[in-house]
Design an enzyme around this catalytic site. Structure first.
Site, mmCIF file in Angstrom:
data_model
loop_
_atom_site.group_PDB
_atom_site.id
_atom_site.type_symbol
_atom_site.label_atom_id
_atom_site.label_comp_id
_atom_site.label_asym_id
_atom_site.label_seq_id
_atom_site.Cartn_x
_atom_site.Cartn_y
_atom_site.Cartn_z
ATOM 1 N N GLY A 6 0.780 -1.244 0.000
ATOM 2 C CA GLY A 6 0.000 0.000 0.000
ATOM 3 C C GLY A 6 0.807 1.287 0.000
ATOM 4 N N ASP A 33 0.756 3.244 4.553
ATOM 5 C CA ASP A 33 -0.280 3.978 3.817
ATOM 6 C C ASP A 33 -1.365 4.508 4.738
ATOM 7 O OD1 ASP A 33 -1.233 1.425 4.393
ATOM 8 O OD2 ASP A 33 -1.885 0.964 2.357
ATOM 9 N N ASP A 57 -5.438 2.007 10.732
ATOM 10 C CA ASP A 57 -6.865 1.748 10.900
ATOM 11 C C ASP A 57 -7.080 1.169 12.302
ATOM 12 O OD1 ASP A 57 -9.540 1.392 9.947
ATOM 13 O OD2 ASP A 57 -9.104 -0.645 9.356
HETATM 14 P P1 IMP Z 1 -4.636 -1.909 10.597
HETATM 15 O O1 IMP Z 1 -3.729 -3.054 10.926
HETATM 16 O O2 IMP Z 1 -6.082 -2.252 10.883
HETATM 17 O O3 IMP Z 1 -4.227 -0.603 11.202
HETATM 18 O O4 IMP Z 1 -4.673 -1.759 9.044
HETATM 19 C C1 IMP Z 1 -3.632 -1.315 8.353
HETATM 20 C C2 IMP Z 1 -3.677 -1.825 6.929
HETATM 21 O O5 IMP Z 1 -4.995 -2.084 6.467
HETATM 22 C C3 IMP Z 1 -3.138 -0.768 6.029
HETATM 23 O O6 IMP Z 1 -1.769 -0.986 5.839
HETATM 24 C C4 IMP Z 1 -3.911 -0.976 4.748
HETATM 25 O O7 IMP Z 1 -3.213 -1.877 3.921
HETATM 26 C C5 IMP Z 1 -5.195 -1.597 5.156
HETATM 27 N N1 IMP Z 1 -6.295 -0.607 5.189
HETATM 28 C C6 IMP Z 1 -6.893 -0.068 6.255
HETATM 29 N N2 IMP Z 1 -7.857 0.802 5.922
HETATM 30 C C7 IMP Z 1 -7.853 0.825 4.570
HETATM 31 C C8 IMP Z 1 -8.629 1.560 3.596
HETATM 32 O O8 IMP Z 1 -9.512 2.378 3.889
HETATM 33 N N3 IMP Z 1 -8.315 1.295 2.301
HETATM 34 C C9 IMP Z 1 -7.358 0.425 1.906
HETATM 35 N N4 IMP Z 1 -6.620 -0.271 2.779
HETATM 36 C C10 IMP Z 1 -6.861 -0.077 4.103
HETATM 37 MG MG MG Z 2 -0.921 -1.702 4.178
#
Ligand code: IMP
Ligand code: MG
Length: 180
Positions: free
Chosen positions: A43, A99, A102
């Site tokens: 990403g 990127d 979340d």
């Molecule tokens: P986390 O581990 O939930 O913080 O997610 C992080 C990863 O989820 C990021 O590196 C992205 O690859 C993916 N991600 C989270 N939200 C989005 C979004 O809105 N669009 C695309 N990819 C996302």
């Molecule tokens: Mg990612």
């Protein structure tokens, strides 16, 4: 605009302005340091490339590939390292380029992972932050833009490996992923 995109959230021009601001901040903070930039594939690819071009200083780079999504829009909570960093990071200062943050699961895992491998410090630059969705607190030094809780695509970000090549960041139409 792509037919699956509901609206444009961040234009090419705004992306460029964000990247230039972050590049100046990182140039200032890391000048003269022995450090390594680590991109989280896939990403962060376009963001990291633009950041590198916008920065004035020189530094080595490396990449990791991690996965926690399995083609959906929700983190599974388990983070797998699919491709590890390819050098020793003992005693090094690391800046992770991501990127979007979340749930926080990915970066929470990676910070601990790199510290366990001997990095002397691990900091984070993320292009986007969705704070409403956070499940684990992760300190982030550099944030491009705080965004609302929506699933976004483009400029490297995908949904099931699609839309990465869009030059802007758009909100994906919910019907694209709701009936899967
Ligand atoms: P986390 O581990 O939930 O913080 O997610 C992080 C990863 O989820 C990021 O590196 C992205 O690859 C993916 N991600 C989270 N939200 C989005 C979004 O809105 N669009 C695309 N990819 C996302
Ligand atoms: Mg990612």
């Amino acid at each position: 605009m792509h037919k699956d995109v509901e609206s444009i959230l961040v234009s090419e021009k705004e992306l460029q302005e964000i990247v230039e601001r972050l590049a100046a901040d990182i140039d200032r903070d890391y000048e003269g340091k022995d450090w390594l930039m680590v991109g989280v594939l896939k990403g962060s690819i376009l963001f990291m490339a633009d950041l590198m071009k916008a920065m004035k200083t020189d530094y080595p780079i490396d990449f990791v590939v991690v996965s926690s999504y399995a083609d959906g829009t929700e983190s599974t909570g388990r983070v797998n390292v699919l491709k590890d960093i390819s050098q020793s990071i003992v005693g090094k200062e690391l800046l992770i380029v991501e990127d979007i943050i979340d749930s926080g699961n990915t970066l929470n895992f990676l910070v601990k992972y790199f510290l366990a491998k001997g990095a002397s410090s691990v900091k984070i630059v993320t292009l986007f932050d969705k704070p409403d969705r956070r499940k684990v607190e992760v300190p982030v030094e550099y944030v491009g833009k705080v965004i609302p809780d929506a699933f976004i695509v483009g400029y490297g970000l995908d949904y099931a490996e699609k839309y990465r090549t869009l030059p802007y960041v758009g909100i994906l139409k919910p019907e694209v992923y709701s009936n899967q």
